[in-house]
Scaffold this motif. Structure first.
Motif, PDB file in Angstrom:
ATOM      1  N   UNK A  12       0.813  -1.217   0.000  1.00 39.37           N
ATOM      2  CA  UNK A  12       0.000   0.000   0.000  1.00 39.37           C
ATOM      3  C   UNK A  12       0.848   1.271   0.000  1.00 39.37           C
ATOM      4  N   UNK A  13       2.141   1.133   0.242  1.00 40.28           N
ATOM      5  CA  UNK A  13       3.011   2.310   0.293  1.00 40.28           C
ATOM      6  C   UNK A  13       3.036   2.998   1.635  1.00 40.28           C
ATOM      7  N   UNK A  14       2.369   2.412   2.645  1.00 42.42           N
ATOM      8  CA  UNK A  14       2.408   2.981   3.992  1.00 42.42           C
ATOM      9  C   UNK A  14       3.832   2.860   4.531  1.00 42.42           C
ATOM     10  N   UNK A  15       4.419   1.684   4.355  1.00 42.35           N
ATOM     11  CA  UNK A  15       5.833   1.478   4.667  1.00 42.35           C
ATOM     12  C   UNK A  15       6.590   1.540   3.347  1.00 42.35           C
ATOM     13  N   UNK A  16       7.665   2.322   3.318  1.00 47.20           N
ATOM     14  CA  UNK A  16       8.449   2.440   2.085  1.00 47.20           C
ATOM     15  C   UNK A  16       9.687   1.571   2.113  1.00 47.20           C
ATOM     16  N   UNK A  17      10.012   0.995   3.255  1.00 43.54           N
ATOM     17  CA  UNK A  17      11.185   0.147   3.344  1.00 43.54           C
ATOM     18  C   UNK A  17      11.728   0.157   4.752  1.00 43.54           C
ATOM     19  N   UNK A  18      12.892  -0.433   4.902  1.00 45.04           N
ATOM     20  CA  UNK A  18      13.535  -0.541   6.203  1.00 45.04           C
ATOM     21  C   UNK A  18      14.965  -0.061   6.034  1.00 45.04           C
ATOM     22  N   UNK A  19      15.453   0.682   7.012  1.00 44.72           N
ATOM     23  CA  UNK A  19      16.773   1.270   6.853  1.00 44.72           C
ATOM     24  C   UNK A  19      17.488   1.402   8.188  1.00 44.72           C
ATOM     25  N   UNK A  20      18.774   1.613   8.116  1.00 43.13           N
ATOM     26  CA  UNK A  20      19.561   1.913   9.312  1.00 43.13           C
ATOM     27  C   UNK A  20      19.532   3.423   9.535  1.00 43.13           C
ATOM     28  N   UNK A  21      19.515   3.836  10.768  1.00 45.12           N
ATOM     29  CA  UNK A  21      19.575   5.259  11.103  1.00 45.12           C
ATOM     30  C   UNK A  21      21.023   5.561  11.486  1.00 45.12           C
ATOM     31  N   UNK A  22      21.645   6.437  10.718  1.00 41.54           N
ATOM     32  CA  UNK A  22      23.065   6.731  10.873  1.00 41.54           C
ATOM     33  C   UNK A  22      23.247   8.020  11.655  1.00 41.54           C
TER      34      UNK A  22
END
Length: 148
Positions: free
Chosen positions: A44-54
Motif C-alpha cells: 500500500x506504500x504505507x511502509x516504504x522500506x527498512x533502513x539503518x539510522x546513521x
C-alpha cells in the motif's frame, strides 16, 4: 489501516530489526499474521522500506544547514531536483511556499566544507540567491508515527 497496523508500524519505527515474532507479542498476533500485515503495508506504500539510522557526526557529517534557494525565472521542481541531486551533501530538498523556490538540507564535514558546497550551489545556473541557516543543535528529531 487499523489500530493493530498502527501498533505494528510503531514497533517497526522503534526497532526495524525486531522479528515478526517479537512484534507479534506486542500486538497479540502470530509472526505469520504480522508478516502478512507488513507485506500489505509495503504494498500500500504505507511502509516504504527498512533502513539503518546513521549518526551523521559519527561519519563526519556533523555540520548541518538549511538553505533557501531562490531560482531565476520559472523553474520546475524536476529541474531543481536535477541540479541538486549530484551533491552528496544534500540530504533532502523540498519545494515550499513563500519567497524561496526550495529549501535544501545539507550535511557537511566542516564549516569549510559547507562553505564550498554553498558556493557550488550558488554557482548553479538556475540559482539567483540563497539564504543559509546553520544548525547549532538539534532540539527534536523523530520519524512520523501513526496516531494511536
Amino acid at each position: 489501516m487499523d489500530a493493530t497496523d498502527q501498533r505494528i508500524i510503531s514497533a517497526l519505527v522503534s526497532d526495524a530489526r525486531a522479528s515478526y515474532a517479537e512484534i507479534g507479542k506486542e500486538v497479540a498476533l502470530s509472526a505469520p499474521a504480522v508478516k502478512r500485515r507488513v507485506d500489505r503495508l509495503l504494498e500500500l506504500g504505507v511502509l516504504r522500506g527498512f533502513t539503518a539510522v546513521v549518526n551523521p557526526e559519527a561519519i563526519g557529517r556533523g555540520t548541518e544547514a538549511f538553505i533557501e534557494v531562490h531560482c531565476r525565472g520559472n523553474i520546475t521542481p524536476a529541474r531543481i531536483r536535477g541540479a541538486l541531486e549530484p551533491f552528496p551533501e544534500v540530504v533532502a530538498a523540498y519545494t515550499v511556499t513563500g519567497s524561496a523556490d526550495a529549501i535544501v538540507h545539507l550535511r557537511a564535514a566542516s564549516m569549510h566544507h559547507l562553505e564550498n558546497v554553498l558556493e557550488q550551489v550558488r554557482a548553479l545556473e538556475i540559482v539567483d540567491t540563497t539564504v543559509s541557516t546553520v544548525v547549532l543543535s538539534t532540539l527534536l528529531e523523530r520519524p512520523p508515527m501513526p496516531e494511536r
